[in-house]
Enzyme design. Structure first.
Site, PDB file in Angstrom:
ATOM      1  CB  CYS A   1      -0.911   0.000   1.223  1.00  0.00           C
ATOM      2  SG  CYS A   1      -0.013   0.172   2.761  1.00  0.00           S
TER       3      CYS A   1
ATOM      4  CG  HIS B   1       2.015  -0.840  12.726  1.00  0.00           C
ATOM      5  ND1 HIS B   1       1.014  -1.174  11.868  1.00  0.00           N
ATOM      6  CD2 HIS B   1       2.830  -1.934  12.805  1.00  0.00           C
ATOM      7  CE1 HIS B   1       1.202  -2.422  11.442  1.00  0.00           C
ATOM      8  NE2 HIS B   1       2.314  -2.896  11.982  1.00  0.00           N
TER       9      HIS B   1
ATOM     10  CD  GLU C   1      -4.278   1.595  12.284  1.00  0.00           C
ATOM     11  OE1 GLU C   1      -3.929   0.740  11.448  1.00  0.00           O
ATOM     12  OE2 GLU C   1      -5.376   2.178  12.240  1.00  0.00           O
TER      13      GLU C   1
ATOM     14  CB  THR D   1      -6.074   2.210   8.472  1.00  0.00           C
ATOM     15  OG1 THR D   1      -5.153   1.259   9.020  1.00  0.00           O
ATOM     16  CG2 THR D   1      -5.723   3.590   8.994  1.00  0.00           C
TER      17      THR D   1
ATOM     18  CB  CYS E   1      -6.506   2.879   4.576  1.00  0.00           C
ATOM     19  SG  CYS E   1      -5.429   2.713   3.179  1.00  0.00           S
TER      20      CYS E   1
ATOM     21  CB  SER F   1       0.345 -13.352   3.450  1.00  0.00           C
ATOM     22  OG  SER F   1      -0.516 -12.338   2.975  1.00  0.00           O
ATOM     23  CB  SER F   2      -4.798 -13.627   6.444  1.00  0.00           C
ATOM     24  OG  SER F   2      -4.676 -12.267   6.742  1.00  0.00           O
ATOM     25  CG  ASN F   3      -2.926  -9.267   2.244  1.00  0.00           C
ATOM     26  OD1 ASN F   3      -2.801  -9.107   1.048  1.00  0.00           O
ATOM     27  ND2 ASN F   3      -1.905  -9.177   3.096  1.00  0.00           N
TER      28      ASN F   3
ATOM     29  CB  SER G   1       3.532  -8.371   3.292  1.00  0.00           C
ATOM     30  OG  SER G   1       2.518  -8.051   4.188  1.00  0.00           O
TER      31      SER G   1
END
Lengths: 276, 276
Positions: free
Chosen positions: A12, A70, A122, A158, A186, A214-216, A258
């Site tokens: 990002c 963060h 964060e 976010t 975000c 990585s979960s995303n 990531s």
């Protein structure tokens, strides 16, 4: 075969910015890992001598310390500034903003509700800017347990979903005279997902790059698979198999949040070498 | 037979207050009808010589003019104050509040969204306090037609439903940096409904008092009927029939929002006369 990158993928804005800041400060140390990707941390160490310190106690005198996206709690920042270190702030502007909102709204006498996880760095940082009552909640059940006064300001972590945020707002509005809702969400994660979906609809084969844990990235892969059955989740170029691309016309590529750019470039280079 | 009044019924706080103000100012004139009930207007004329003027042009020099619960537009107030009349403000405090909010939020640079009917006198008055952009909307379709800047303040007409208000808020939150939501909904209507329901559940017979054309009275009657089949909607004591009460143990009484107290008292007196 044509290779097409998703309109939005990988890091990002905030992470890209933090890496650039680290690269511009060779010899510095980041307070906590800058990103959840060991290969990228190793690259920063190798090419820019950017190291990692795990806690404030480990900050060395005469050093330069990078605050990651963060952000950090207000008192930690104070402590850091008191040390003999150059402080380089790479806090994501999308995180600095909620910190400022919390500080201002507290000063104006609002009770603060943060839709987020109180254990996430964060949120720990954002909460620390309150000078009055502040609560981190994840559900209506959490809200029911707290007592808020008439005027409430609300912000969101976010990475939260707007639909879930609205549920929190819907519960608060009938119960308070004023609810001041700040949209601090975000869209980066959702932009990657939307772009992956759009590309997967058109592609014959999809390559989703990112850590297996990585979960995303897993979520991206799952989205791609539902539109393009030939979707593969890989971590590095060594996993690529030539036969995946046989007879395909369009290969789509996307990457988890990531995943560094250079890994994606290596993978695209390798696919090109197949000369499909 | 026991007679029990609903915990909440008839006039709301603002109307009760306006009638008291009118009674305390004999000889005054109200600008527009004080209440949608001709019998009550006739009573105020007969007992307190309170008359009615339909428009600003009809305000007589040397008179006293009562502003009704709805309030009036800022310019009308200015015009009224410039006339040779004593201005008596019976604007409901629950309407004065949104007027103030709109004025303040306009001055602070917010675009204003009002969830309400732009042709309703209350909303005409409230909107007139804006010094910047202001929009009255009744639906998402209305919202889609307007262009709002980043910071939006939202208020609701006092008689709107909170669930519908939340839909407006939910549409705005993802689309704006800040949405400042003021809960200006007055619960009087819903309090009468809740109290009627609670009483109808226990009563053997329910008397619902109010104009045959009054939509809120019809709604009260419909709610009562679903819990107590022997529910009757009447306008005056002359409609009461003794046999409705034969063999009943508990008679519940409620009334629509425009029903004066004395009509309710007359009806209760007549029921008592049946000596059931």
């Amino acid at each position: 075969m044509k290779i097409e990158l998703a309109e939005s993928y990988g890091f990002c804005f905030g992470v890209k910015r933090a890496i650039k800041i680290a690269e511009e400060n060779p010899g510095s140390a980041t307070l906590g890992p800058l990103i959840h990707n060991n290969m990228e941390i190793a690259r920063l160490k190798r090419d820019f001598n950017v190291s990692l310190v795990e806690s404030l106690d480990d900050v060395k005198p005469g050093s330069a310390t990078v605050i990651r996206t963060h952000g950090i709690p207000k008192n930690d920042l104070k402590e850091l500034l008191a040390k003999n270190t150059k402080v380089i702030d790479a806090t994501c502007p999308f995180v600095t903003k909620p910190q400022q909102i919390v500080e201002e709204m507290s000063q104006e006498g609002y009770d603060i509700v943060i839709f987020g996880d109180k254990n996430h760095p964060e949120i720990k940082g954002v909460m620390s800017y309150a000078t009055g009552p502040v609560y981190a909640v994840l559900s209506i059940e959490d809200l029911e347990k707290i007592h808020l006064r008439e005027r409430v300001a609300v912000i969101a972590q976010t990475t939260r979903k707007i639909e879930e945020y609205n549920k929190i707002v819907n519960w608060l509005v009938p119960r308070h005279k004023e609810v001041r809702v700040f949209n601090t969400i975000c869209n980066a994660t959702f932009e990657n997902q939307d772009a992956a979906k759009e590309l997967a609809k058109r592609a014959d084969v999809m390559i989703v790059v990112g850590g297996k844990q990585s979960s995303n990235t897993k979520q991206l892969h799952s989205i791609c698979k539902s539109f393009c059955p030939d979707s593969y989740h890989i971590e590095s170029k060594d996993e690529l198999q030539k036969e995946w691309f046989d007879g395909k016309k369009l290969c789509g590529v996307t990457a988890g949040a990531s995943t560094p750019e250079w890994i994606i470039e290596e993978i695209i280079g390798k696919i090109r070498e197949f000369k499909v």
